[in-house]
Motif scaffolding. Sequence first.
Motif, PDB file in Angstrom:
ATOM      1  N   TYR A  11       1.075  -1.657  -0.053  1.00  0.00           N
ATOM      2  CA  TYR A  11       0.444  -0.142  -0.204  1.00  0.00           C
ATOM      3  C   TYR A  11       0.757   0.930  -0.199  1.00  0.00           C
ATOM      4  O   TYR A  11       0.499   2.320   0.370  1.00  0.00           O
ATOM      5  CB  TYR A  11      -0.645   0.129   1.072  1.00  0.00           C
ATOM      6  CG  TYR A  11      -1.629  -1.129   0.799  1.00  0.00           C
ATOM      7  CD1 TYR A  11      -2.346  -1.762  -0.081  1.00  0.00           C
ATOM      8  CD2 TYR A  11      -2.331  -1.832   2.410  1.00  0.00           C
ATOM      9  CE1 TYR A  11      -3.671  -2.606  -0.072  1.00  0.00           C
ATOM     10  CE2 TYR A  11      -3.296  -3.232   2.597  1.00  0.00           C
ATOM     11  CZ  TYR A  11      -4.115  -3.235   1.081  1.00  0.00           C
ATOM     12  OH  TYR A  11      -4.897  -4.360   0.888  1.00  0.00           O
ATOM     13  N   LEU A  12       2.126   1.063  -0.107  1.00  0.00           N
ATOM     14  CA  LEU A  12       3.021   2.116  -0.074  1.00  0.00           C
ATOM     15  C   LEU A  12       3.388   2.706  -1.282  1.00  0.00           C
ATOM     16  O   LEU A  12       4.745   3.369  -1.502  1.00  0.00           O
ATOM     17  CB  LEU A  12       3.886   1.913   1.428  1.00  0.00           C
ATOM     18  CG  LEU A  12       3.371   1.727   2.275  1.00  0.00           C
ATOM     19  CD1 LEU A  12       4.514   1.476   2.968  1.00  0.00           C
ATOM     20  CD2 LEU A  12       2.955   2.941   2.620  1.00  0.00           C
ATOM     21  N   GLY A  13       3.224   2.162  -2.152  1.00  0.00           N
ATOM     22  CA  GLY A  13       3.617   2.339  -4.262  1.00  0.00           C
ATOM     23  C   GLY A  13       4.670   1.613  -4.342  1.00  0.00           C
ATOM     24  O   GLY A  13       5.591   1.651  -5.139  1.00  0.00           O
ATOM     25  N   ARG A  14       5.044  -0.084  -3.928  1.00  0.00           N
ATOM     26  CA  ARG A  14       5.412  -0.827  -4.109  1.00  0.00           C
ATOM     27  C   ARG A  14       5.921  -1.451  -4.875  1.00  0.00           C
ATOM     28  O   ARG A  14       6.569  -1.754  -6.164  1.00  0.00           O
ATOM     29  CB  ARG A  14       6.016  -1.711  -3.232  1.00  0.00           C
ATOM     30  CG  ARG A  14       6.779  -2.958  -3.431  1.00  0.00           C
ATOM     31  CD  ARG A  14       7.305  -4.275  -2.963  1.00  0.00           C
ATOM     32  NE  ARG A  14       8.251  -4.953  -2.668  1.00  0.00           N
ATOM     33  CZ  ARG A  14       8.705  -5.900  -1.891  1.00  0.00           C
ATOM     34  NH1 ARG A  14       8.460  -6.070  -0.523  1.00  0.00           N
ATOM     35  NH2 ARG A  14       9.389  -6.801  -2.365  1.00  0.00           N
ATOM     36  N   ASN A  15       4.765  -1.613  -5.926  1.00  0.00           N
ATOM     37  CA  ASN A  15       4.211  -2.340  -7.668  1.00  0.00           C
ATOM     38  C   ASN A  15       3.219  -1.373  -8.131  1.00  0.00           C
ATOM     39  O   ASN A  15       2.276  -0.576  -7.023  1.00  0.00           O
ATOM     40  CB  ASN A  15       3.502  -3.184  -7.549  1.00  0.00           C
ATOM     41  CG  ASN A  15       4.750  -4.845  -5.849  1.00  0.00           C
ATOM     42  OD1 ASN A  15       5.811  -4.538  -6.760  1.00  0.00           O
ATOM     43  ND2 ASN A  15       4.261  -5.192  -5.647  1.00  0.00           N
TER      44      ASN A  15
END
Length: 604
Positions: free
Chosen positions: A69-73
């Motif tokens: 939920y932190l923009g990893r993918n």
Amino acid sequence: MSARLYRLPAVVRRLILIAWDALAWILGMGVFLSMRNEAVAPDQARWVLIYTITAVALQVIAGLGTQQYLGRNRIGSFIDAASTGFVVGGIALLAGTAFVLAADDFPLRAAVALPCLALIFMAAARLAFRAIVESRPRSAAANAVPAVVYGAGNAGHQVATLMDLAEDAPYRIVGFVDDNRDKRNLRVRQHKVLGLGKDIVRVAKERQAQAVILAISAASPDLIQRLSTACDEHGLDLMVIPPLREMVGGQVTMGSLRQLNVADLLGRRPIKTDLSAIADYITGKVVLVTGAGGSIGSELAAQVHRLGPAKLILLDRDESALHGVQLELYGNGLLDTDDMVLCDIRDEDALRRVFLQHRPHVVFHAAALKHLPMLERFPEEGWKTNVLGTRNVLRAAYAVGVERFVNISTDKAAAATSVLGRTKRLAERLTAWYATEYQVPYLSVRFGNVLGSRGSVLIAFRSQIEKGGPVTVTHPDVTRYFMTIPEACELVMQAGAIGRPGDVLVLDMGEPVKILDVAKRMIAESKKDIEIHFTGLRDGEKMHEVLFSEVEAGSQSEHPLISEVHVPALDPDDLAYDSEEGISQMLDAEPTGNPLSSTSAKVN
């Protein structure tokens, strides 16, 4: 809709994703309870509700912990889907096992069905989001140049993604062609494969394309030549992606797309090297490169630097060249570190002091005088640098116990007819003597012209074209072997790993190329009307270079692009020390092989 979503702050987008995944568990619970045939007992419903609340909490914690939920993918990507599946699977295993063991009233089927339903809702939302994003209209479609993409593989997919998602894409894809018949009905981001490679002109005309994008990173020179000719004949601009080694991380970027140049036609062969074997003799070792400021030396230095040597010593007699290579490698040009060595290989005493100070384990000897016409005029200079200088480097190397020595030679040493060729031939023989006398892995590597090196024909042609011509070619039929500097250096380093003591390793240069064709291609690229003048072959110059003389029998090495040949050893004590005597020795020492391999014919 997708554009408005992307304009939201990142924290808002992430909160929306968290909320949806929490809702997915709740929706899954609702579907599960509504699908049961028998009535749900209040105790069972209560435990299903507690299970769902627990799963939602674990989902949020796990999603934040794994940075999902932190923009990893990228949302909707394969990695995002796999990550979501692992998180949900982990929750199902952990929470399901705990509730089944702890609560008698918890229905077993809920532990299996509820996570599956939740995952379906999560995946459906991600799929819908990706479909909306990928189908969104391009803002630059009206102004973009319509183009057909040649190649529907991974590179083709990357090109399509770039053009479809960029706000100011310069090209609008109107279709694909690919030589693989199995891709006939394939769609690449909604763009259809419309035919085979041979259909490129027909497809371009039908779709009113103005450009062709070659999306094959390992395209052969033959394919590029045929495609270039077809595009020229039908007024199509040809854009290419660079070879894989020139792309950062193997990814196509908008900036990497470029117009075809002559290097693409002459030097785009895939070079496969055994990096582990190369690293074995370079990583953690002290490596010295002579002639480090030259075209080959500086590229060798760059490739060695990437392999993590304990120390990289760069030696050259040209301080400006050393300044340039230090800037390239380290981002500064202060020249105040002891790994930057100003030294002439003709000065044996100074050279010995350098080797005693640094005690290198590996030496790449690239220092040489290489301009054929100049050495024909000043043969004694070629003798001093290419022969005596190489002897000096070999002596210094052996004196400090250098473990591996690679002498950079030239195809002109085969059936030598020039001062350059003869001096480099003697350098090969000197290297072979040290190798066989002391049984050390000292060897030579022989290759032809490198594209873009200082003094190369491409540099000369480009300068002549910029000045308006004429472009001078020695003879309409003269041919040469070509490869790019990175290709040559990759194979030089590979040769250093597989070569045996005394070997002369000959790099496969592909097919020889007519210099006249190179001149015509570069003139065509310039879009100028420039004449070509034939000047005639110069003294010592061959019509066609050879990689082996008639007295040499090449054999295959461990690498498919490297052959090995034997040269007779030459004791350095047998060298003449006087320049005039040395020149006589140089001219008389070696048979030239086939006298027909060169010609004195002139074109006036």
